[in-house]
Design a protein around this motif. Structure first.
Motif, PDB file in Angstrom:
ATOM      1  N   TYR A 144     -16.376 -11.816  17.991  1.00 35.69           N
ATOM      2  CA  TYR A 144     -15.756 -12.305  17.946  1.00 35.69           C
ATOM      3  C   TYR A 144     -15.864 -13.805  18.084  1.00 35.69           C
ATOM      4  O   TYR A 144     -15.547 -14.926  17.031  1.00 35.69           O
ATOM      5  CB  TYR A 144     -13.846 -11.886  19.172  1.00 35.69           C
ATOM      6  CG  TYR A 144     -13.272 -11.393  18.001  1.00 35.69           C
ATOM      7  CD1 TYR A 144     -12.679 -10.879  16.873  1.00 35.69           C
ATOM      8  CD2 TYR A 144     -12.886 -10.148  18.754  1.00 35.69           C
ATOM      9  CE1 TYR A 144     -12.564 -10.030  16.663  1.00 35.69           C
ATOM     10  CE2 TYR A 144     -12.509  -9.235  18.637  1.00 35.69           C
ATOM     11  CZ  TYR A 144     -12.131  -8.793  16.961  1.00 35.69           C
ATOM     12  OH  TYR A 144     -11.508  -8.200  17.060  1.00 35.69           O
ATOM     13  N   VAL A 145     -16.519 -14.059  18.730  1.00 40.11           N
ATOM     14  CA  VAL A 145     -17.267 -15.747  18.809  1.00 40.11           C
ATOM     15  C   VAL A 145     -18.506 -15.970  17.619  1.00 40.11           C
ATOM     16  O   VAL A 145     -18.535 -16.976  16.805  1.00 40.11           O
ATOM     17  CB  VAL A 145     -17.471 -16.088  19.827  1.00 40.11           C
ATOM     18  CG1 VAL A 145     -19.038 -17.391  19.831  1.00 40.11           C
ATOM     19  CG2 VAL A 145     -16.467 -16.223  20.909  1.00 40.11           C
ATOM     20  N   PHE A 146     -19.628 -14.393  17.754  1.00 46.09           N
ATOM     21  CA  PHE A 146     -20.944 -14.750  17.078  1.00 46.09           C
ATOM     22  C   PHE A 146     -20.602 -14.138  15.772  1.00 46.09           C
ATOM     23  O   PHE A 146     -21.150 -14.129  15.197  1.00 46.09           O
ATOM     24  CB  PHE A 146     -21.624 -14.274  17.634  1.00 46.09           C
ATOM     25  CG  PHE A 146     -22.049 -15.341  18.987  1.00 46.09           C
ATOM     26  CD1 PHE A 146     -22.577 -16.379  18.713  1.00 46.09           C
ATOM     27  CD2 PHE A 146     -21.987 -14.538  20.887  1.00 46.09           C
ATOM     28  CE1 PHE A 146     -23.344 -16.590  20.148  1.00 46.09           C
ATOM     29  CE2 PHE A 146     -22.482 -15.397  21.335  1.00 46.09           C
ATOM     30  CZ  PHE A 146     -22.992 -16.377  21.315  1.00 46.09           C
ATOM     31  N   GLY A 147     -19.426 -12.638  15.716  1.00 45.77           N
ATOM     32  CA  GLY A 147     -19.451 -12.114  14.844  1.00 45.77           C
ATOM     33  C   GLY A 147     -19.767 -12.826  13.220  1.00 45.77           C
ATOM     34  O   GLY A 147     -20.148 -11.992  12.637  1.00 45.77           O
ATOM     35  N   THR A 148     -18.864 -13.000  13.473  1.00 46.73           N
ATOM     36  CA  THR A 148     -18.240 -14.238  11.661  1.00 46.73           C
ATOM     37  C   THR A 148     -19.555 -14.941  11.172  1.00 46.73           C
ATOM     38  O   THR A 148     -19.823 -14.917  10.359  1.00 46.73           O
ATOM     39  CB  THR A 148     -17.422 -14.893  11.096  1.00 46.73           C
ATOM     40  OG1 THR A 148     -16.596 -14.546  12.285  1.00 46.73           O
ATOM     41  CG2 THR A 148     -17.120 -15.236  10.361  1.00 46.73           C
ATOM     42  N   ALA A 149     -20.589 -15.145  12.465  1.00 49.69           N
ATOM     43  CA  ALA A 149     -21.973 -16.968  12.229  1.00 49.69           C
ATOM     44  C   ALA A 149     -23.179 -15.816  11.904  1.00 49.69           C
ATOM     45  O   ALA A 149     -23.622 -16.372  10.632  1.00 49.69           O
ATOM     46  CB  ALA A 149     -21.555 -17.372  12.942  1.00 49.69           C
ATOM     47  N   ILE A 150     -22.885 -14.398  12.583  1.00 49.28           N
ATOM     48  CA  ILE A 150     -24.169 -13.955  12.346  1.00 49.28           C
ATOM     49  C   ILE A 150     -23.960 -12.287  10.840  1.00 49.28           C
ATOM     50  O   ILE A 150     -25.142 -12.410  10.198  1.00 49.28           O
ATOM     51  CB  ILE A 150     -24.569 -13.164  13.750  1.00 49.28           C
ATOM     52  CG1 ILE A 150     -25.457 -13.347  14.634  1.00 49.28           C
ATOM     53  CG2 ILE A 150     -25.446 -12.105  13.029  1.00 49.28           C
ATOM     54  CD1 ILE A 150     -24.649 -13.161  16.025  1.00 49.28           C
ATOM     55  N   SER A 151     -22.790 -11.464  10.458  1.00 48.79           N
ATOM     56  CA  SER A 151     -22.762 -10.626  10.234  1.00 48.79           C
ATOM     57  C   SER A 151     -21.681 -11.006   9.029  1.00 48.79           C
ATOM     58  O   SER A 151     -21.378 -10.099   8.037  1.00 48.79           O
ATOM     59  CB  SER A 151     -22.881  -9.685  10.367  1.00 48.79           C
ATOM     60  OG  SER A 151     -23.267  -9.303  11.182  1.00 48.79           O
ATOM     61  N   GLY A 152     -20.897 -12.067   8.951  1.00 44.71           N
ATOM     62  CA  GLY A 152     -20.113 -12.758   7.953  1.00 44.71           C
ATOM     63  C   GLY A 152     -18.396 -12.219   8.270  1.00 44.71           C
ATOM     64  O   GLY A 152     -17.413 -12.579   8.075  1.00 44.71           O
ATOM     65  N   SER A 153     -19.013 -10.875   8.918  1.00 46.73           N
ATOM     66  CA  SER A 153     -17.386 -10.829   9.783  1.00 46.73           C
ATOM     67  C   SER A 153     -17.481  -9.993  11.030  1.00 46.73           C
ATOM     68  O   SER A 153     -18.267  -8.864  11.389  1.00 46.73           O
ATOM     69  CB  SER A 153     -16.716 -10.252   8.614  1.00 46.73           C
ATOM     70  OG  SER A 153     -17.021  -8.264   8.961  1.00 46.73           O
ATOM     71  N   PRO A 154     -16.253  -9.723  11.497  1.00 45.47           N
ATOM     72  CA  PRO A 154     -16.073  -9.161  13.402  1.00 45.47           C
ATOM     73  C   PRO A 154     -16.778  -7.795  12.763  1.00 45.47           C
ATOM     74  O   PRO A 154     -17.453  -7.476  14.020  1.00 45.47           O
ATOM     75  CB  PRO A 154     -14.787 -10.069  13.721  1.00 45.47           C
ATOM     76  CG  PRO A 154     -14.942 -10.874  13.093  1.00 45.47           C
ATOM     77  CD  PRO A 154     -14.994 -10.490  11.400  1.00 45.47           C
TER      78      PRO A 154
END
Lengths: 330, 269
Positions: B59-69
């Motif tokens: 939930y913290v890095f998911g969106t930033a790295i892959s676009g969505s959790p």
């Protein structure tokens, strides 16, 4: 006479230090045999060799008639070992600790449980049976440790400084237990730093120093060697020390020691004390303290070796685990 | 005189059968697992930490790295399982060191049991703990939307590969456990080595998002290789290549560290 333990010329070195420099022992079956010596004398190393935990560099030893190297597995079926440090699993309860040993020794689940219950009751641990051993007091841990080494009904029991760090009451309880074991025919090899303990329990004592047995005999024989008793004299005025040394030396026909403004001398006859008192009086030396007491380990040592036992001297048992076992708790 | 208890050597077994050794191993594994009952902190270590990692990273890095959790979970969960497994191997060395410093190991060795049983029992118990953590991670992942790409077979394959690699890596832990003076140092070692090792892999961030010089290392990092193999087994994609490479790593680690660890143990006790 049969011997439960025999050792001949055990030598063991750790790097540059020689922990055992040729230890010979003959322990009669069904007796308590005391291994007496200061820290680092080689007591723990001797026990570790006899208990098959450590190989000697040379020499050989048998326990129950079996060679500790060639027949180690058989020796292990005969022995129980209780270290200076309670080697129970602190994360397990008393019951679980004994169950573990029982199961490892091949007892059925039911037998192991029954044996655990019996031993916990015998060592007054029934109430604490289901508590983790880390919540136990020092004395309770030591009792549990002893119980663990008795699960397999050993014929030969090694007790490595069993009372170090115990309060006098726990110590006396443990002494009673050891006496009871001998009544049951168990042979006990006990290491200790305390002459009193060896005196109380052992029918024979070997005094160990620098990895060698330097004297062997009954407690009475050993104490006789030091004169049995020691006279301590502290003059009120330290300036009189030299005179007191001369008087004590002459009266006891032995060479006195001076430490902390006190003169000590081995007493070897009933006439020494009155003679010293008379001469001190004649010389008009005021005395702050005058005491006759039993020979301490120090004095036995001094007598036997010519040097005092130095508990803080570099130890010969300076292996990682050996050092742990011989460390005296603060 | 009561001295005649040992007149002649008694008839005792000269050596042990393998069956007895297996029994001793099982008993000692039981002992390691029962410890958890009295030390609930260990259960938290085994359970909460991995779950927390999954939740935080997703939930913290998911969106930033892959676009969505959800997408990130698919990418990261196999690697998180690897990281967790490596951390878990440290418990072997920790427990062993505890036994050595407290004198429990001596007590065990003075018993007529198989010489290898104390170590084998410990490793077996740690393998059970390992399996628990992996199941938990997959379970939590499933709740959050992680879907197995290769069904039960892929899952079993992942399990098997992970356990094989952990068993090999456990020898490093055993070596450290024998060499250090107190249990806490095993944990310090674990954190200072495993943290950088797992973060400089493609467990959390795809390789191409890292600086070029770091990518060279990430590609040969065994953690990357094992994570790729687990991705292939759990999600889909190439399996055979990374799995074989991971096994080669496992064999190499065991070949180097098992003899070192056993030698160190012999010297210490």
């Amino acid at each position: 006479m049969t011997y439960a333990i025999r050792a001949e010329g055990l030598v063991r070195r750790f790097g540059a230090t020689t922990a055992l420099a040729g230890v010979d022992l003959a322990v009669p079956s069904g007796t308590v045999y005391g291994l007496l010596g200061p820290n680092g004398a080689g007591k723990t190393t001797t026990v570790r060799v006899l208990a098959t935990l450590l190989a000697a560099d040379s020499g050989h030893a048998t326990v129950g008639g079996y060679d500790v190297r060639r027949d180690a597995h058989r020796v292990r079926q005969l022995i129980g070992l209780t270290g200076q440090y309670a080697s129970v699993d602190e994360a397990l309860t008393g019951t679980e600790n004994l169950l573990l040993i029982g199961r490892l020794l091949g007892l059925s689940r039911a037998d192991a449980r029954a044996r655990a219950r019996e031993l916990l009751a015998r060592f007054q641990l029934a109430d604490a049976a289901d508590r983790a051993a880390k919540t136990y007091s020092g004395g309770m841990r030591r009792r549990l440790d002893l119980a663990a080494s008795l699960v397999g009904r050993p014929q030969v029991l090694f007790l490595d400084e069993p009372t170090t760090g115990l309060d006098p009451r726990s110590r006396n309880d443990l002494w009673d237990t050891v006496r009871g074991l001998v009544t049951d025919g168990v042979t006990v090899l006990l290491t200790t730093q305390y002459l009193e303990e060896a005196d109380q329990l052992a029918s024979e004592i070997a005094v160990v120093d620098h990895g060698r047995v330097i004297a062997q005999g009954t407690p009475e024989e050993l104490k006789a060697k030091t004169g049995g008793q020691v006279l301590a004299i502290r003059p009120a005025d330290p300036a009189d020390l030299a005179t007191v040394v001369a008087i004590a030396g002459e009266a006891a026909a032995a060479s006195p020691e001076v430490a902390q403004s006190t003169v000590t001398v081995a007493v070897n006859g009933p006439g020494v004390l009155p003679a010293v008192v008379r001469r001190l009086d004649d010389a008009e030396i005021p005395v702050a303290e005058l005491a006759l007491r039993g020979a301490s380990l120090d004095e036995v040592f001094l007598h036997l070796t010519g040097h005092r036992a130095e508990p803080d001297a570099p130890t010969g048992d300076d292996t990682p685990s050996g050092a742990d076992l011989e460390r005296t708790p603060a | 005189m009561t001295a005649a208890t040992v007149t002649a050597p008694l008839a005792l077994a000269r050596r042990l059968g393998v069956g007895a050794g297996v029994r001793h191993t099982l008993t000692l594994a039981w002992r390691s697992l029962v410890q958890i009952k009295h030390n609930p902190m260990e259960l938290l270590d085994l359970s909460i930490q991995p779950v927390m990692f999954v939740l935080l990273f997703t939930y913290v890095f998911g969106t930033a790295i892959s676009g969505s959790p959800g997408e990130y979970l698919t990418f990261a969960l196999p690697g998180i399982i690897v990281q967790n497994a490596l951390f878990a191997t440290m418990t072997t060395g920790f427990g062993l060191n505890n036994d050595l410093t407290k004198g429990v190991f001596d007590r065990l060795r003075a018993l007529p049991i198989a010489r290898w049983a104390p170590l084998a029992g410990r490793i077996l118990a740690d393998t059970v703990k390992q399996a628990w953590s992996v199941s938990l991670l997959i379970g939590v992942g499933a709740i959050l939307g992680f879907r197995l790409g290769n069904g039960v077979l892929g899952l079993l394959g992942a399990f098997a590969l992970l356990l094989a690699f952990s068993l090999a890596a456990a020898w490093i832990s055993v070596l450290v456990g024998v060499l250090v003076s107190e249990p806490d140092k095993v944990q310090i070692f674990g954190f200072t080595v495993i943290f950088p090792l797992t973060f400089t892999s493609n467990v959390f961030v795809p390789t191409d998002r890292m600086p070029g010089w770091l990518q060279h290392w990430v590609e040969v990092n065994p953690v990357t290789i094992l994570a790729d193999a687990l991705r292939g087994l759990l999600v889909g994609g190439p399996v055979v290549g990374p799995a074989i490479q991971a096994m080669i790593w496992a064999v190499a680690l065991a070949a180097v560290f098992a003899p070192l660890a056993v030698r160190a143990l012999r010297r210490r006790v």
